[in-house]
Write a protein that holds these residues in place. Sequence first.
Motif, short mmCIF file in Angstrom:
data_model
loop_
_atom_site.label_atom_id
_atom_site.label_comp_id
_atom_site.label_asym_id
_atom_site.label_seq_id
_atom_site.Cartn_x
_atom_site.Cartn_y
_atom_site.Cartn_z
N PRO A 208 -28.61 -0.08 -33.43
CA PRO A 208 -28.71 1.22 -32.76
C PRO A 208 -28.44 2.38 -33.71
O PRO A 208 -29.03 3.46 -33.58
N ASP A 209 -27.55 2.16 -34.70
CA ASP A 209 -27.26 3.26 -35.64
C ASP A 209 -28.50 3.67 -36.42
O ASP A 209 -28.80 4.85 -36.60
N VAL A 579 -19.24 5.33 -31.21
CA VAL A 579 -18.43 5.00 -30.03
C VAL A 579 -19.18 3.99 -29.17
O VAL A 579 -18.63 2.97 -28.74
N ASP A 580 -20.44 4.26 -28.98
CA ASP A 580 -21.26 3.38 -28.16
C ASP A 580 -21.32 1.96 -28.75
O ASP A 580 -21.18 0.98 -28.03
N ALA A 585 -20.63 -3.29 -28.27
CA ALA A 585 -21.00 -4.49 -29.03
C ALA A 585 -19.88 -5.04 -29.91
O ALA A 585 -19.60 -6.23 -29.88
N ILE A 586 -19.24 -4.16 -30.67
CA ILE A 586 -18.25 -4.66 -31.65
C ILE A 586 -17.03 -5.26 -30.92
O ILE A 586 -16.62 -6.40 -31.20
N THR A 636 -10.06 5.82 -30.16
CA THR A 636 -9.53 6.89 -29.30
C THR A 636 -9.51 8.22 -30.04
O THR A 636 -9.84 9.27 -29.49
N ALA A 637 -9.12 8.14 -31.34
CA ALA A 637 -9.06 9.37 -32.13
C ALA A 637 -10.45 10.01 -32.23
O ALA A 637 -10.61 11.23 -32.07
N LEU A 638 -11.45 9.18 -32.47
CA LEU A 638 -12.81 9.72 -32.58
C LEU A 638 -13.27 10.30 -31.23
O LEU A 638 -13.84 11.39 -31.18
N GLU A 639 -12.95 9.57 -30.18
CA GLU A 639 -13.38 10.06 -28.86
C GLU A 639 -12.73 11.40 -28.54
O GLU A 639 -13.38 12.29 -27.99
N SER A 640 -11.47 11.54 -28.88
CA SER A 640 -10.85 12.83 -28.54
C SER A 640 -11.36 13.94 -29.45
O SER A 640 -11.49 15.09 -29.02
#
Length: 698
Positions: A208-209, A579-580, A585-586, A636-640
């Motif tokens: 997907p990337d 994130v997806d 998947a991972i 979580t850090a990336l999502e925030s």
Amino acid sequence: MKNIPELFGSMVFNDPVMKQRLPKDIYRAFIKTMQQGKHLELDIANVVASAMKEWAVEKGATHFTHWFQPMTGTTAEKHDSFISPTNDGKVIMEFSGKELVRGEPDASSFPSGGLRATFEARGYTVWDTTSYAFIKNGTLCIPTAFCSYSGEALDKKTPLLRSMEAVDKQALRILKLFGNTTAQRVITTVGPEQEYFLIDKEAFLKRPDLIYTGRTLFGARPPKGQELEDHYFGCIKPRVSDFMKELDEELWKLGVYAKTKHNEVAPAQHELAPVFSTTNIATDHNQITMELMKTIANKHGFACLLHEKPFAGVNGSGKHNNWSISTDTGLNLLEPGDTPQDNAQFLLFLVALIKAIDEYQDLMRLSAASAANDHRLGANEAPPAIISMFIGDELKEILDAIEGGTAYKGKEKHDMEIGVMVLPNFPKDSTDRNRTSPFAFTGNKFEFRMLGSTFSIAGPNIVLNTITAEALCQFADILEKSGDFNTDLAALVKKTYSEHKRIIFNGNNYSEEWVAEAQKRGLSNLKTTVDALPKFIEKKSIDLFTKHHVFTESEVNSRYEIMMESYCKTLHIEALTMVDMVKGAIIPSCMDYQRELIDLLRQKKAYGGVSFDCSLEEHFLNSITKLSACLLKKLTALESAVLESSQEREILAQAAFYRDNIFTAMSELRLIVDELETLVARKHWPIPTYAEMLYSVI
Ligand code: ADP
Ligand code: MG
């Protein structure tokens, strides 16, 4: 064996076709308007359109489109069929002069950087008569410029054409001073070398990337990268060779001078270079080349990756912009001449470039800036973010001698006195190669090496042309007033070199010492896109572009906005994709493997009274569990950070946020995932590995 000369240009409505199909007076009138860059009269346009349609229909075309280059960096087209209903319920094939010269696509969905108020969605496409119409996929494509209702440029072609006019005007002034009365026009020429990767389509579709962002956002280093240097110029694999053959033929049909093809440094990396042409045509042709690379790769079961850095740890892809200036009589102005007078002219153009690049190094840098290219510039594979020029030892010695008023001793036989009046004669083709320089003289042209592989070459050439025009303009202003041309000329060469020689660096641009040395010389080092772009809207830049009528001030501002937005959006999409992939998947695959290990442990422990050593399972289970906890933290850090990115900020602050927060969070997350990839059983890993992609083509 196909007849290549016959094949070449067979899908182009070019000069011979026009000569053959247009009435003589129309042909002559058309050529005249084209050369003078004037508007085409409607009665002429009608005849041209009709002949064009007839030719296109004979070649199987059913549609036409105004083909243009909006600020997305790619091309745009909206197809209209030639059909027109008749009274008896049938259709005829029609194409009018009006349809040929002007289109009115809805401009509201193309990036405009605030130029086009939302209530005014209309945009115009206007035929660029300097670029021939051609047939692609059954559609007659008419190369056009794209502008807003009020005439502001919304594309890359319009300012490119304007910048070519600026060079033309100023260079002609200089040539006149040298007594050249035959040249009517001066044009810049470009030969862009295009790098790309080919991987197996199946592997591509599982990433997907690659699909969403064009680059791998995860991937542990494969056991083998490019360290053996066995791919560069290596034997081309039959499957790749078949692809290249078809690509060549399709390009030739469209009149693109595809010339050189070879394997590049990284595994799965290749290059195509055309014979150079006028900058405008080279730009159109490079866009066609990139498009055909993708579609033809697909036919051969490949995915063509044009991204600047599809894989971490191996070389990325760039585009070398070989650039020169020549007259319509075929004289290359960057070619050292045979007589001292010719050489004086050459040296004047050379120092004009030295001055231009030194004074506008920031513009050169930002013309090669993008989120994707930030992965390359400054890394040890592509030129650094510091702009410098390579001119070779010989030319440098000559200029040093001129500056010092000393004698120049040529490497060959001729010892040369440097008088004030006569500039030296010197051997041609005397430059060595310097592969690390961002802007290198290669005998009769400069090679600007910082461009990214996905770039439209329009942007960098707009800058290059405009800064050259400015230096030539300043020279012409001085020399036109001169009472003693030769003396003033020599003084000008000397003074210019003396003032701007800090930009010349013939050494290794990849070295640490150069970074320190460049700083001492006061050269810019704009490391990222976010550092570089603000230079575009500084007064110095706006003054330059408005003086030469290349951009209006609002066009500069809009382009700045577009580039900044594109930077932010690129990183935003990458972050969301990460994130997806991690969540979808991972993490599930890590869990699967952990479950398998736990099952095994449980079975071992329950196995009829025998006590097994479980250290291996426990070790992996432990490592994965620990890393998984880290993974959660980084995720979580990336999502925030992504959440925080939606806060209202001024565009520069927003871009800096993406660079400093989002990009950092992405890099940290990647580290953990790449480590997990080395621990989790291959059969559970949800995406193809680097090795599977880079060595997928056999
Ligand atoms: P190399 O860089 O390996 O020396 P070439 O000299 O063949 O390779 O040139 C590389 C590219 O430079 C080609 O696309 C070529 O057409 C282009 N080129 C050559 N002369 C000029 C010129 N006067 N103006 C612009 N591009 C040129
Ligand atoms: Mg080259």
